[in-house]
Write a protein that holds these residues in place. Structure first.
Motif, mmCIF file in Angstrom:
data_model
loop_
_atom_site.group_PDB
_atom_site.id
_atom_site.type_symbol
_atom_site.label_atom_id
_atom_site.label_comp_id
_atom_site.label_asym_id
_atom_site.label_seq_id
_atom_site.Cartn_x
_atom_site.Cartn_y
_atom_site.Cartn_z
ATOM 1 N N GLU A 129 -1.254 3.995 2.777
ATOM 2 C CA GLU A 129 -1.520 4.981 3.829
ATOM 3 C C GLU A 129 -0.870 4.581 5.144
ATOM 4 N N ALA A 130 -1.018 3.322 5.530
ATOM 5 C CA ALA A 130 -0.522 2.871 6.837
ATOM 6 C C ALA A 130 0.989 3.032 6.928
ATOM 7 N N GLY A 131 1.424 3.641 8.015
ATOM 8 C CA GLY A 131 2.853 3.791 8.259
ATOM 9 C C GLY A 131 3.539 4.845 7.413
ATOM 10 N N GLN A 132 2.791 5.561 6.614
ATOM 11 C CA GLN A 132 3.387 6.568 5.740
ATOM 12 C C GLN A 132 3.560 7.881 6.488
ATOM 13 N N PRO A 133 4.608 8.633 6.169
ATOM 14 C CA PRO A 133 4.778 9.945 6.803
ATOM 15 C C PRO A 133 3.659 10.898 6.377
ATOM 16 N N LEU A 134 3.466 11.922 7.156
ATOM 17 C CA LEU A 134 2.412 12.898 6.903
ATOM 18 C C LEU A 134 2.505 13.468 5.489
ATOM 19 N N GLU A 135 3.708 13.688 4.986
ATOM 20 C CA GLU A 135 3.871 14.259 3.640
ATOM 21 C C GLU A 135 3.245 13.352 2.577
ATOM 22 N N VAL A 136 3.404 12.046 2.727
ATOM 23 C CA VAL A 136 2.839 11.101 1.759
ATOM 24 C C VAL A 136 1.319 11.112 1.865
ATOM 25 N N ARG A 137 0.790 11.135 3.082
ATOM 26 C CA ARG A 137 -0.652 11.141 3.269
ATOM 27 C C ARG A 137 -1.263 12.435 2.730
ATOM 28 N N PRO A 159 -6.920 -3.593 1.327
ATOM 29 C CA PRO A 159 -7.929 -4.567 0.917
ATOM 30 C C PRO A 159 -9.009 -4.741 1.979
ATOM 31 N N TYR A 160 -9.918 -5.649 1.720
ATOM 32 C CA TYR A 160 -11.031 -5.897 2.632
ATOM 33 C C TYR A 160 -10.514 -6.093 4.059
ATOM 34 N N GLY A 161 -11.097 -5.328 4.985
ATOM 35 C CA GLY A 161 -10.762 -5.473 6.392
ATOM 36 C C GLY A 161 -9.471 -4.804 6.821
ATOM 37 N N SER A 162 -8.834 -4.062 5.942
ATOM 38 C CA SER A 162 -7.551 -3.435 6.257
ATOM 39 C C SER A 162 -7.638 -1.918 6.088
ATOM 40 N N LEU A 163 -6.845 -1.222 6.876
ATOM 41 C CA LEU A 163 -6.726 0.233 6.739
ATOM 42 C C LEU A 163 -5.410 0.616 6.060
ATOM 43 N N ALA A 164 -4.701 -0.362 5.516
ATOM 44 C CA ALA A 164 -3.360 -0.138 4.976
ATOM 45 C C ALA A 164 -3.319 0.793 3.770
ATOM 46 N N ASN A 165 -4.331 0.719 2.919
ATOM 47 C CA ASN A 165 -4.319 1.471 1.664
ATOM 48 C C ASN A 165 -5.632 2.205 1.465
#
Length: 174
Positions: A129-137, A159-165
């Motif tokens: 999710e993090a850094g992905q373009p709107l189309e991917v989200r 993973p734990y503590g991250s908003l990346a995925n």
């Protein structure tokens, strides 16, 4: 002489029989034995947030150890996608160990009428999710959209503590 079919008089015309559609029931608790999860469920809505000049609808997440039921998603026991979300690293960490849930695991949902529904995990995804373009989200969001089958979708960060995925667990009636 041609045969004729009697035409019913207006008073003898058949009447429509209403079809009763069961709307399902609200989920009230979730149990996942494989990770010793036992937590309440509360209905939640969404908010509009602005980021970099773009407005987006974001689902609210409970601020305590509670799984949030997307109140516009399906109720339990009917066709559709019942979506639950929760934090994994803050505000109660209700879904902290969700990443440990494997395909085939049992998920039990209790409902407002006292019934219990069992689901088996059929799919597990980790989506960037993090850094992905709107189309991917937007494409990632397809997992929380309505479906024609009955399913339960659990969503948290990873993973734990991250908003990346986003971690998604999809389960089907057992």
């Amino acid at each position: 002489m041609p045969s004729s079919t009697p035409v019913p008089s207006p008073t003898s015309a058949p009447t429509a029989t209403p079809t009763i559609v069961w709307p399902g029931v609200e989920p009230t608790a979730i149990r996942i034995p494989s990770i010793a999860l036992d937590a309440p469920i509360a209905p939640i809505g969404w908010s509009i947030v602005e980021s970099s000049g773009v407005q987006q609808a974001i689902w609210d997440v409970p601020n305590t150890r509670v799984a949030g039921w997307h109140n516009t998603s399906a109720r339990i026991g009917v066709q559709g996608n019942t979506v639950l979300n929760g934090h994994n690293a803050t505000k109660g960490e209700v879904f902290r160990d969700l990443y440990k849930v494997e395909v085939g695991a049992l998920i039990i949902i209790d409902t407002e009428d006292g019934d219990t529904y069992a689901y088996r995990v059929g799919e597990k995804y980790i989506l960037r999710e993090a850094g992905q373009p709107l189309e991917v989200r937007i494409e990632n969001a397809r997992y929380i959209q309505p479906t024609e089958d009955e399913r339960l979708t659990l969503v948290t960060c990873h993973p734990y503590g991250s908003l990346a995925n986003r971690l998604l667990i999809i389960a089907y009636p057992a």
